[in-house]
Design a protein around this motif. Sequence first.
Motif, PDB file in Angstrom:
ATOM      1  N   LEU A  11       0.815  -1.210   0.000  1.00  0.00           N
ATOM      2  CA  LEU A  11       0.000   0.000   0.000  1.00  0.00           C
ATOM      3  C   LEU A  11       0.851   1.264   0.000  1.00  0.00           C
ATOM      4  O   LEU A  11       0.524   2.245  -0.672  1.00  0.00           O
ATOM      5  N   SER A  12       1.946   1.257   0.732  1.00  0.00           N
ATOM      6  CA  SER A  12       2.798   2.441   0.761  1.00  0.00           C
ATOM      7  C   SER A  12       3.496   2.644  -0.576  1.00  0.00           C
ATOM      8  O   SER A  12       3.704   3.766  -1.021  1.00  0.00           O
ATOM      9  N   LEU A  13       3.877   1.565  -1.245  1.00  0.00           N
ATOM     10  CA  LEU A  13       4.502   1.688  -2.561  1.00  0.00           C
ATOM     11  C   LEU A  13       3.501   2.163  -3.606  1.00  0.00           C
ATOM     12  O   LEU A  13       3.846   2.911  -4.519  1.00  0.00           O
ATOM     13  N   ALA A  14       2.268   1.747  -3.483  1.00  0.00           N
ATOM     14  CA  ALA A  14       1.249   2.173  -4.435  1.00  0.00           C
ATOM     15  C   ALA A  14       0.927   3.653  -4.271  1.00  0.00           C
ATOM     16  O   ALA A  14       0.608   4.340  -5.232  1.00  0.00           O
ATOM     17  N   ALA A  15       1.015   4.180  -3.074  1.00  0.00           N
ATOM     18  CA  ALA A  15       0.684   5.571  -2.823  1.00  0.00           C
ATOM     19  C   ALA A  15       1.846   6.514  -3.098  1.00  0.00           C
ATOM     20  O   ALA A  15       1.653   7.717  -3.218  1.00  0.00           O
ATOM     21  N   ALA A  16       3.051   6.020  -3.229  1.00  0.00           N
ATOM     22  CA  ALA A  16       4.224   6.881  -3.407  1.00  0.00           C
ATOM     23  C   ALA A  16       4.154   7.748  -4.666  1.00  0.00           C
ATOM     24  O   ALA A  16       4.443   8.942  -4.595  1.00  0.00           O
ATOM     25  N   PRO A  17       3.789   7.238  -5.839  1.00  0.00           N
ATOM     26  CA  PRO A  17       3.738   8.115  -7.012  1.00  0.00           C
ATOM     27  C   PRO A  17       2.697   9.216  -6.888  1.00  0.00           C
ATOM     28  O   PRO A  17       2.857  10.288  -7.454  1.00  0.00           O
ATOM     29  N   VAL A  18       1.652   8.987  -6.127  1.00  0.00           N
ATOM     30  CA  VAL A  18       0.629   9.998  -5.956  1.00  0.00           C
ATOM     31  C   VAL A  18       1.179  11.196  -5.204  1.00  0.00           C
ATOM     32  O   VAL A  18       0.835  12.336  -5.469  1.00  0.00           O
ATOM     33  N   LEU A  19       2.055  10.943  -4.261  1.00  0.00           N
ATOM     34  CA  LEU A  19       2.592  12.014  -3.441  1.00  0.00           C
ATOM     35  C   LEU A  19       3.751  12.749  -4.100  1.00  0.00           C
ATOM     36  O   LEU A  19       4.159  13.797  -3.633  1.00  0.00           O
ATOM     37  N   ALA A  20       4.309  12.206  -5.169  1.00  0.00           N
ATOM     38  CA  ALA A  20       5.462  12.827  -5.817  1.00  0.00           C
ATOM     39  C   ALA A  20       5.031  14.095  -6.533  1.00  0.00           C
ATOM     40  O   ALA A  20       3.927  14.196  -7.053  1.00  0.00           O
ATOM     41  N   GLU A  21       5.942  15.063  -6.561  1.00  0.00           N
ATOM     42  CA  GLU A  21       5.641  16.301  -7.267  1.00  0.00           C
ATOM     43  C   GLU A  21       6.201  16.226  -8.682  1.00  0.00           C
ATOM     44  O   GLU A  21       7.197  15.560  -8.941  1.00  0.00           O
ATOM     45  N   THR A  22       5.570  16.920  -9.593  1.00  0.00           N
ATOM     46  CA  THR A  22       5.990  16.917 -10.980  1.00  0.00           C
ATOM     47  C   THR A  22       7.064  17.982 -11.172  1.00  0.00           C
ATOM     48  O   THR A  22       6.919  19.119 -10.708  1.00  0.00           O
ATOM     49  N   CYS A  23       8.136  17.605 -11.874  1.00  0.00           N
ATOM     50  CA  CYS A  23       9.237  18.538 -12.116  1.00  0.00           C
ATOM     51  C   CYS A  23       9.500  18.644 -13.605  1.00  0.00           C
ATOM     52  O   CYS A  23       9.202  17.741 -14.380  1.00  0.00           O
ATOM     53  N   LYS A  24      10.103  19.756 -13.966  1.00  0.00           N
ATOM     54  CA  LYS A  24      10.475  20.003 -15.357  1.00  0.00           C
ATOM     55  C   LYS A  24      11.971  19.777 -15.485  1.00  0.00           C
ATOM     56  O   LYS A  24      12.761  20.351 -14.744  1.00  0.00           O
ATOM     57  N   TYR A  25      12.354  18.906 -16.456  1.00  0.00           N
ATOM     58  CA  TYR A  25      13.751  18.579 -16.690  1.00  0.00           C
ATOM     59  C   TYR A  25      14.110  18.921 -18.131  1.00  0.00           C
ATOM     60  O   TYR A  25      13.264  18.905 -19.017  1.00  0.00           O
ATOM     61  N   VAL A  26      15.390  19.209 -18.361  1.00  0.00           N
ATOM     62  CA  VAL A  26      15.915  19.394 -19.720  1.00  0.00           C
ATOM     63  C   VAL A  26      17.081  18.439 -19.868  1.00  0.00           C
ATOM     64  O   VAL A  26      18.021  18.464 -19.067  1.00  0.00           O
ATOM     65  N   ASP A  27      17.019  17.582 -20.906  1.00  0.00           N
ATOM     66  CA  ASP A  27      18.095  16.603 -21.085  1.00  0.00           C
ATOM     67  C   ASP A  27      19.218  17.209 -21.921  1.00  0.00           C
ATOM     68  O   ASP A  27      19.162  18.365 -22.324  1.00  0.00           O
ATOM     69  N   LYS A  28      20.262  16.413 -22.181  1.00  0.00           N
ATOM     70  CA  LYS A  28      21.454  16.912 -22.869  1.00  0.00           C
ATOM     71  C   LYS A  28      21.176  17.320 -24.311  1.00  0.00           C
ATOM     72  O   LYS A  28      21.910  18.106 -24.892  1.00  0.00           O
ATOM     73  N   ASP A  29      20.077  16.806 -24.911  1.00  0.00           N
ATOM     74  CA  ASP A  29      19.715  17.183 -26.282  1.00  0.00           C
ATOM     75  C   ASP A  29      18.793  18.386 -26.323  1.00  0.00           C
ATOM     76  O   ASP A  29      18.378  18.808 -27.393  1.00  0.00           O
ATOM     77  N   GLY A  30      18.440  18.942 -25.169  1.00  0.00           N
ATOM     78  CA  GLY A  30      17.596  20.122 -25.111  1.00  0.00           C
ATOM     79  C   GLY A  30      16.106  19.818 -25.056  1.00  0.00           C
ATOM     80  O   GLY A  30      15.290  20.734 -25.128  1.00  0.00           O
ATOM     81  N   ARG A  31      15.726  18.551 -24.949  1.00  0.00           N
ATOM     82  CA  ARG A  31      14.305  18.187 -24.872  1.00  0.00           C
ATOM     83  C   ARG A  31      13.796  18.452 -23.468  1.00  0.00           C
ATOM     84  O   ARG A  31      14.469  18.179 -22.479  1.00  0.00           O
ATOM     85  N   THR A  32      12.571  18.966 -23.380  1.00  0.00           N
ATOM     86  CA  THR A  32      11.933  19.225 -22.105  1.00  0.00           C
ATOM     87  C   THR A  32      11.140  17.995 -21.701  1.00  0.00           C
ATOM     88  O   THR A  32      10.388  17.444 -22.496  1.00  0.00           O
ATOM     89  N   ILE A  33      11.302  17.577 -20.454  1.00  0.00           N
ATOM     90  CA  ILE A  33      10.631  16.388 -19.931  1.00  0.00           C
ATOM     91  C   ILE A  33       9.945  16.772 -18.632  1.00  0.00           C
ATOM     92  O   ILE A  33      10.562  17.395 -17.758  1.00  0.00           O
ATOM     93  N   TYR A  34       8.670  16.419 -18.508  1.00  0.00           N
ATOM     94  CA  TYR A  34       7.931  16.608 -17.258  1.00  0.00           C
ATOM     95  C   TYR A  34       7.756  15.230 -16.640  1.00  0.00           C
ATOM     96  O   TYR A  34       7.240  14.321 -17.273  1.00  0.00           O
TER      97      TYR A  34
END
Length: 158
Positions: A11-34
């Motif tokens: 149950l705790s593992l199933a709830a973990a993604p719900v509590l995570a916050e969304t972040c904006k990343y930029v990879d080495k090729d310049g692509r934006t990833i959320y």
Amino acid sequence: MRYRLLLPLVLSLAAAPVLAETCKYVDKDGRTIYSNVQVKNARKLACFESPAPPPAPTGTTPAGARSPAATDSSRPKVEPNTQRQRDNDRRQILEGELAREQDALNEARKALAEQEAVRDGGERNYARLQERLKPYQESVAMHEKNIASVRQEIANLK
């Protein structure tokens, strides 16, 4: 006993993604990833909090749930004779549409039969014949589908 120990872990593992916050990343090729998980070989730019749900007004039902009293009072009333006339008008329109589609189907079948009877000299290959007949066959299929849909609409009327 083993299942009692595993249940809280699962149950705790199933709830973990719900509590995570969304972040904006930029990879080495310049692509934006959320993402809500760390992205390797990418630079974190910003994180976002999930929006809080709007507060529910007091005395109402939750979204999606309908209470019969609220639904009936919020809708305008239609006189039974007016509704009957509307249903009759709709039936007449659908029956006219059905008649037009049946005429169009008969024409499409006639055109298909004419094309099947014609053999061009360059169509010794069966694939070429099928290619030439395909639009006529699609037209027949479309009109048959339309007729079935209109008949279903007529059947759905009261």
